[in-house]
Design a protein around this motif. Structure first.
Motif, short mmCIF file in Angstrom:
data_model
loop_
_atom_site.label_atom_id
_atom_site.label_comp_id
_atom_site.label_asym_id
_atom_site.label_seq_id
_atom_site.Cartn_x
_atom_site.Cartn_y
_atom_site.Cartn_z
N ARG A 1 0.78 -1.20 0.09
CA ARG A 1 -0.06 0.04 0.04
C ARG A 1 0.81 1.38 0.13
N ILE A 2 2.09 1.36 0.82
CA ILE A 2 2.75 2.40 0.87
C ILE A 2 3.32 2.45 -0.72
N VAL A 3 3.86 1.58 -1.22
CA VAL A 3 4.33 1.71 -2.67
C VAL A 3 3.25 2.42 -3.50
N GLU A 4 2.38 1.66 -3.46
CA GLU A 4 1.00 2.25 -4.41
C GLU A 4 0.90 3.60 -4.26
N GLU A 5 0.67 4.08 -2.87
CA GLU A 5 0.31 5.46 -2.71
C GLU A 5 1.38 6.31 -3.07
N ARG A 6 2.68 5.84 -2.81
CA ARG A 6 3.73 6.93 -3.11
C ARG A 6 4.19 6.87 -4.55
N TRP A 7 3.90 5.73 -5.26
CA TRP A 7 4.65 5.71 -6.71
C TRP A 7 3.54 5.42 -7.73
N LEU A 8 2.51 4.84 -7.61
CA LEU A 8 1.59 4.15 -8.50
C LEU A 8 0.20 5.12 -8.52
N LYS A 9 -0.18 5.54 -7.55
CA LYS A 9 -1.73 5.95 -7.60
C LYS A 9 -1.62 7.60 -8.24
N VAL A 10 -2.28 7.81 -8.96
CA VAL A 10 -2.60 9.13 -9.59
C VAL A 10 -4.24 9.59 -9.55
N ASN A 11 -4.66 10.65 -8.85
CA ASN A 11 -5.81 10.87 -8.63
C ASN A 11 -6.47 11.62 -9.93
N ASP A 12 -7.84 12.25 -9.96
CA ASP A 12 -8.26 12.69 -11.19
C ASP A 12 -7.69 14.04 -11.47
N ASP A 13 -7.22 14.79 -10.21
CA ASP A 13 -6.75 15.75 -10.49
C ASP A 13 -5.11 15.95 -10.91
N ASN A 14 -4.92 14.82 -11.06
CA ASN A 14 -3.41 14.59 -11.63
C ASN A 14 -2.41 14.55 -10.31
N SER A 15 -3.10 14.76 -9.19
CA SER A 15 -2.18 14.74 -7.92
C SER A 15 -1.82 13.21 -7.54
N GLY A 16 -0.56 13.06 -6.97
CA GLY A 16 -0.22 11.52 -6.42
C GLY A 16 -1.00 11.44 -5.20
N GLY A 17 -0.39 10.17 -4.79
CA GLY A 17 -1.20 9.30 -3.63
C GLY A 17 -0.88 10.43 -2.21
N MET A 18 -0.93 9.51 -1.09
CA MET A 18 -0.59 10.05 0.20
C MET A 18 0.89 10.47 0.51
N THR A 19 0.92 11.41 1.33
CA THR A 19 2.39 11.65 1.49
C THR A 19 3.02 10.95 2.75
N LEU A 20 4.28 10.99 3.03
CA LEU A 20 4.97 10.31 4.10
C LEU A 20 4.25 10.53 5.60
N HIS A 21 3.85 11.83 5.78
CA HIS A 21 3.32 12.28 6.93
C HIS A 21 1.78 11.61 7.05
N GLU A 22 1.24 11.45 5.98
CA GLU A 22 -0.07 11.03 6.06
C GLU A 22 -0.25 9.59 6.18
N LEU A 23 0.76 8.84 5.46
CA LEU A 23 0.85 7.45 6.01
C LEU A 23 1.16 7.15 7.43
N ALA A 24 2.23 7.90 7.74
CA ALA A 24 2.50 7.80 9.33
C ALA A 24 1.59 7.98 10.02
N ALA A 25 0.72 9.00 10.02
CA ALA A 25 -0.35 9.19 10.89
C ALA A 25 -1.35 7.86 10.69
N GLU A 26 -1.61 7.29 9.47
CA GLU A 26 -2.38 6.24 9.43
C GLU A 26 -2.11 5.03 10.24
N TYR A 27 -0.95 4.97 10.09
CA TYR A 27 -0.21 3.55 10.61
C TYR A 27 0.42 3.70 12.07
N GLY A 28 0.32 5.14 12.58
CA GLY A 28 1.02 5.07 13.84
C GLY A 28 2.40 5.25 14.24
N VAL A 29 3.03 5.38 12.96
CA VAL A 29 4.47 5.40 13.15
C VAL A 29 5.00 6.90 12.59
#
Length: 307
Positions: free
Chosen positions: A256-284
């Motif tokens: 999921r981290i790889v997909e969010e950081r490297w493979l995900k593209v939203n409708d507005d051409n922005s990428g996926g979640m940032t390191l800080h957003e993923l850190a908050a989700e996983y509590g690290v």
């Protein structure tokens, strides 16, 4: 009757107004040859004004009085096939550099001091523009480049003046040139080979509608070469199925981290979640997410290498 313009006429705010554009070469040469020379005392006085007061008018008078020197030196390089007007312009740049650095208290006249700067600028221009491919890049090659033509003329005689580079030196003549210039004979042969070959246009130079056989027509098209086709198919496979298989080798969090950081593209051409957003989700920490990402990419790379 003395038809020369008096020296006081050079005290214009725009001294270059006395000289026509170099584009009109005959008029330019005629004009600069009519400009008066400076006496040693005038030259020294103007140079001191320039050094102590940054007097632009003094600099202009020094330059103007030596423009004929640039014209004279430029004639020595007409054999390289470049426009004399361009050689003069480059030489004028060298002259202005010389005027800026000239020290009248060193006991030499500006005409002697400026020759080095004028020739240096012309040499640089010739080396950059004589051929598309540079023929002289080292100090020894430059020495050969600017001396080989004149030495060949001396060895071959005046009959070779119009086609100097086409008359190949004999082994004995190569030895003479090498000994005179203090270089290796093989360096002389190499430079002669460089100078004798002309630039060749890849594209056809005519536009008459007839079929042309320019060199580009003989260049190989490796688009359908078997090895290139196999490589292309292999690359396409790795970019699709290979990546999917590599992702499947990861645990759920790493994937999921790889997909969010490297493979995900939203409708507005922005990428996926940032390191800080993923850190908050996983509590690290964000640094921990980065470490997991690096380890996951390394594992995927190994999986792709063995795919």
């Amino acid at each position: 009757m003395n038809t020369h313009t008096p020296s006081s006429a050079l005290t214009l705010r725009d001294p270059w107004a006395l000289v026509p554009p170099v584009g009109n070469l005959d008029a330019y040469i005629s004009a600069v040859n009519r400009l008066p020379m400076l006496t040693a005392e005038e030259e020294a006085d103007l140079a001191r004004k320039l050094r102590s007061q940054a007097d632009v008018e003094a600099a202009g008078r020094l330059v103007l009085s030596h423009l004929r020197l640039v014209v004279s030196i430029s004639r020595q390089y007409l054999g390289y096939g470049l426009p004399q007007s361009d050689l003069i312009q480059e030489g004028n740049v060298g002259l202005m550099k010389a005027v800026k650095r000239f020290d009248p208290d060193q006991g030499v006249r500006l005409v002697s001091y400026a020759m080095h700067w004028i020739k240096a600028e012309i040499h640089e221009y010739i080396l950059k523009n004589w051929r598309m491919v540079k023929v002289a890049t080292t100090k020894a090659q430059r020495k050969l480049f600017f001396n080989l033509r004149s030495m060949k003329q001396g060895l071959k005689g005046h009959a070779a003046d119009h086609d100097t580079f086409r008359n190949t030196l004999t082994p004995d003549e190569v030895e003479v040139v090498a000994r005179e210039l203090n270089v290796k004979p093989e360096d002389v042969v190499e430079m002669e080979t460089r100078l004798s070959g002309g630039d060749v246009a890849l594209e056809p130079q005519t536009d008459d509608g007839e079929e042309s056989y320019a060199p580009i027509a003989y260049l190989a098209d490796d688009t359908h070469e078997p090895t290139r086709v196999i490589e292309s198919r292999r690359r396409d496979a790795l970019a699709s199925h290979g990546v999917i298989q590599a992702l499947e080798s990861l645990d759920a969090r790493s994937r999921r981290i790889v997909e969010e950081r490297w493979l995900k593209v939203n409708d507005d051409n922005s990428g996926g979640m940032t390191l800080h957003e993923l850190a908050a989700e996983y509590g690290v920490s964000a640094e921990r997410i980065r470490q997991i990402e690096v380890a996951a990419l390394k594992k995927m790379r190994k999986a792709l290498e063995t795919a």
